[in-house]
Design a protein around this motif. Structure first.
Motif, PDB file in Angstrom:
ATOM      1  N   LYS A  64       0.825  -1.263   0.041  1.00  0.00           N
ATOM      2  CA  LYS A  64       0.013   0.025  -0.179  1.00  0.00           C
ATOM      3  C   LYS A  64       0.720   1.278  -0.210  1.00  0.00           C
ATOM      4  CE  LYS A  64      -4.167  -2.186   0.771  1.00  0.00           C
ATOM      5  NZ  LYS A  64      -5.061  -2.152  -0.352  1.00  0.00           N
ATOM      6  N   LYS A  65       2.206   1.256  -0.348  1.00  0.00           N
ATOM      7  CA  LYS A  65       3.162   2.104  -0.078  1.00  0.00           C
ATOM      8  C   LYS A  65       2.972   3.155   1.261  1.00  0.00           C
ATOM      9  CE  LYS A  65       3.574   2.417  -5.159  1.00  0.00           C
ATOM     10  NZ  LYS A  65       3.903   1.051  -5.290  1.00  0.00           N
ATOM     11  N   ILE A  66       2.943   2.408   2.386  1.00  0.00           N
ATOM     12  CA  ILE A  66       2.855   3.024   3.660  1.00  0.00           C
ATOM     13  C   ILE A  66       4.257   2.792   4.227  1.00  0.00           C
ATOM     14  CG2 ILE A  66       1.895   3.065   5.742  1.00  0.00           C
ATOM     15  CD1 ILE A  66      -0.859   2.055   4.645  1.00  0.00           C
ATOM     16  N   PRO A  67       5.108   3.778   4.414  1.00  0.00           N
ATOM     17  CA  PRO A  67       6.476   3.469   5.215  1.00  0.00           C
ATOM     18  C   PRO A  67       6.165   2.916   6.473  1.00  0.00           C
ATOM     19  CG  PRO A  67       6.213   5.761   4.281  1.00  0.00           C
ATOM     20  CD  PRO A  67       4.764   5.086   4.172  1.00  0.00           C
ATOM     21  N   TYR A  68       7.230   1.976   6.606  1.00  0.00           N
ATOM     22  CA  TYR A  68       7.257   1.299   8.012  1.00  0.00           C
ATOM     23  C   TYR A  68       8.926   0.824   8.169  1.00  0.00           C
ATOM     24  CZ  TYR A  68       7.833  -2.879   5.032  1.00  0.00           C
ATOM     25  OH  TYR A  68       8.354  -3.751   4.282  1.00  0.00           O
ATOM     26  N   ILE A  69       8.983   0.454   9.396  1.00  0.00           N
ATOM     27  CA  ILE A  69      10.366  -0.209   9.841  1.00  0.00           C
ATOM     28  C   ILE A  69       9.968  -1.331  10.516  1.00  0.00           C
ATOM     29  CG2 ILE A  69      12.349  -0.053  11.066  1.00  0.00           C
ATOM     30  CD1 ILE A  69      12.296   2.027   9.099  1.00  0.00           C
ATOM     31  N   TYR A  70      10.408  -2.595  10.093  1.00  0.00           N
ATOM     32  CA  TYR A  70      10.252  -4.092  10.649  1.00  0.00           C
ATOM     33  C   TYR A  70      11.614  -3.988  11.428  1.00  0.00           C
ATOM     34  CZ  TYR A  70      10.143  -8.876  10.874  1.00  0.00           C
ATOM     35  OH  TYR A  70      10.361 -10.185  11.425  1.00  0.00           O
ATOM     36  N   PHE A  71      11.326  -4.671  12.578  1.00  0.00           N
ATOM     37  CA  PHE A  71      12.374  -4.804  13.566  1.00  0.00           C
ATOM     38  C   PHE A  71      12.369  -6.408  13.739  1.00  0.00           C
ATOM     39  CE2 PHE A  71      11.682  -0.442  14.834  1.00  0.00           C
ATOM     40  CZ  PHE A  71      12.935  -0.165  14.903  1.00  0.00           C
ATOM     41  N   GLY A  72      13.496  -7.073  13.492  1.00  0.00           N
ATOM     42  CA  GLY A  72      13.539  -8.428  13.579  1.00  0.00           C
ATOM     43  C   GLY A  72      15.139  -8.814  13.710  1.00  0.00           C
ATOM     44  N   VAL A  73      15.168 -10.369  13.997  1.00  0.00           N
ATOM     45  CA  VAL A  73      16.204 -10.887  14.023  1.00  0.00           C
ATOM     46  C   VAL A  73      16.482 -12.020  13.068  1.00  0.00           C
ATOM     47  CG1 VAL A  73      16.524 -10.741  16.614  1.00  0.00           C
ATOM     48  CG2 VAL A  73      15.406 -12.656  15.644  1.00  0.00           C
ATOM     49  N   GLU A  74      17.615 -12.443  12.608  1.00  0.00           N
ATOM     50  CA  GLU A  74      17.861 -13.420  11.706  1.00  0.00           C
ATOM     51  C   GLU A  74      17.217 -14.877  12.270  1.00  0.00           C
ATOM     52  OE1 GLU A  74      22.065 -13.153  10.516  1.00  0.00           O
ATOM     53  OE2 GLU A  74      21.320 -12.102   8.831  1.00  0.00           O
ATOM     54  N   ASP A  75      17.041 -15.638  11.330  1.00  0.00           N
ATOM     55  CA  ASP A  75      16.753 -17.093  11.961  1.00  0.00           C
ATOM     56  C   ASP A  75      17.242 -17.854  12.892  1.00  0.00           C
ATOM     57  OD1 ASP A  75      14.520 -16.708   9.886  1.00  0.00           O
ATOM     58  OD2 ASP A  75      15.346 -18.270   8.739  1.00  0.00           O
ATOM     59  N   HIS A  76      16.843 -18.278  13.825  1.00  0.00           N
ATOM     60  CA  HIS A  76      17.504 -18.977  14.879  1.00  0.00           C
ATOM     61  C   HIS A  76      17.152 -20.401  15.054  1.00  0.00           C
ATOM     62  CE1 HIS A  76      13.854 -18.463  17.253  1.00  0.00           C
ATOM     63  NE2 HIS A  76      14.033 -17.262  16.927  1.00  0.00           N
ATOM     64  N   LYS A  77      17.821 -21.352  15.811  1.00  0.00           N
ATOM     65  CA  LYS A  77      17.296 -22.824  15.763  1.00  0.00           C
ATOM     66  C   LYS A  77      16.267 -23.115  16.078  1.00  0.00           C
ATOM     67  CE  LYS A  77      19.056 -23.708  20.657  1.00  0.00           C
ATOM     68  NZ  LYS A  77      17.876 -24.102  21.133  1.00  0.00           N
ATOM     69  N   ASP A  78      15.164 -22.389  16.839  1.00  0.00           N
ATOM     70  CA  ASP A  78      13.780 -22.489  17.091  1.00  0.00           C
ATOM     71  C   ASP A  78      12.833 -21.633  16.342  1.00  0.00           C
ATOM     72  OD1 ASP A  78      14.556 -24.217  19.515  1.00  0.00           O
ATOM     73  OD2 ASP A  78      15.212 -22.218  20.425  1.00  0.00           O
ATOM     74  N   TYR A  79      13.449 -20.920  15.227  1.00  0.00           N
ATOM     75  CA  TYR A  79      12.356 -20.278  14.486  1.00  0.00           C
ATOM     76  C   TYR A  79      11.329 -20.975  13.768  1.00  0.00           C
ATOM     77  CZ  TYR A  79      11.154 -16.444  11.025  1.00  0.00           C
ATOM     78  OH  TYR A  79      10.508 -15.541  10.443  1.00  0.00           O
ATOM     79  N   HIS A  80      10.064 -20.594  14.280  1.00  0.00           N
ATOM     80  CA  HIS A  80       8.870 -21.099  13.845  1.00  0.00           C
ATOM     81  C   HIS A  80       8.802 -22.691  14.044  1.00  0.00           C
ATOM     82  CE1 HIS A  80       7.507 -17.591  11.060  1.00  0.00           C
ATOM     83  NE2 HIS A  80       7.558 -17.188  12.293  1.00  0.00           N
ATOM     84  N   LYS A  81       9.266 -23.002  15.137  1.00  0.00           N
ATOM     85  CA  LYS A  81       9.303 -24.234  15.582  1.00  0.00           C
ATOM     86  C   LYS A  81       8.646 -24.421  16.984  1.00  0.00           C
ATOM     87  CE  LYS A  81      13.605 -25.765  13.158  1.00  0.00           C
ATOM     88  NZ  LYS A  81      14.833 -26.129  13.392  1.00  0.00           N
ATOM     89  N   SER A  82       8.158 -25.740  17.413  1.00  0.00           N
ATOM     90  CA  SER A  82       7.305 -25.955  18.575  1.00  0.00           C
ATOM     91  C   SER A  82       8.475 -25.308  19.746  1.00  0.00           C
ATOM     92  CB  SER A  82       7.038 -27.581  18.957  1.00  0.00           C
ATOM     93  OG  SER A  82       8.086 -28.263  18.735  1.00  0.00           O
ATOM     94  N   THR A  83       9.875 -25.366  19.594  1.00  0.00           N
ATOM     95  CA  THR A  83      10.689 -25.098  20.631  1.00  0.00           C
ATOM     96  C   THR A  83      10.799 -23.657  20.599  1.00  0.00           C
ATOM     97  OG1 THR A  83      12.450 -25.314  18.952  1.00  0.00           O
ATOM     98  CG2 THR A  83      12.001 -27.154  20.482  1.00  0.00           C
TER      99      THR A  83
END
Length: 118
Positions: A64-83
């Motif tokens: 939608k061309k709405i300026p934003y900043i996304y704060f985040g970290v790189e993938d880690h061993k538990d990223y999007h896992k049950s752990t």
């Protein structure tokens, strides 16, 4: 929470400044000494670096061309896992990341012009 709560290298990314370079200046003056604030993960043609522009809910802002900043970290061993639970986050990193993001919000509040139409 998992996007800013798990990084043992003390690195937090402010992403999408490639698309919105005018939003970089307020971040340059942040004074966090515990976390290394990095820029990147937003250049579509940069080889070897994942582009996060369309990888989460913030893509709608970009579309939608709405300026934003996304704060985040790189993938880690538990990223999007049950752990990927509260018990496995780096609690001190999370607290410092939240403090840095609050500092960023305050910097933007001082930097961005107020729309006189409101």
């Amino acid at each position: 929470m998992d996007m800013i709560a798990h990084n043992d290298s003390l690195q937090l990314y402010a992403s999408d400044l490639y698309h919105y370079p005018s939003l970089k200046q307020p971040l340059a003056g942040l004074k966090s000494t515990k976390i290394n604030l990095l820029f990147g993960h937003d250049e579509p043609n940069k080889k070897g670096v994942e582009d996060w522009t369309f990888s989460s809910d913030h893509r709608i802002f970009h579309e939608k061309k709405i300026p934003y900043i996304y704060f985040g970290v790189e993938d880690h061993k538990d990223y999007h896992k049950s752990t990927d639970t509260f018990q496995n986050i780096n609690k001190s990193f999370y607290i410092d990341a939240v403090r840095l993001i609050i500092e960023a919000i305050k910097a933007y509040d001082s930097y961005l012009p107020i729309d006189s139409k409101d």
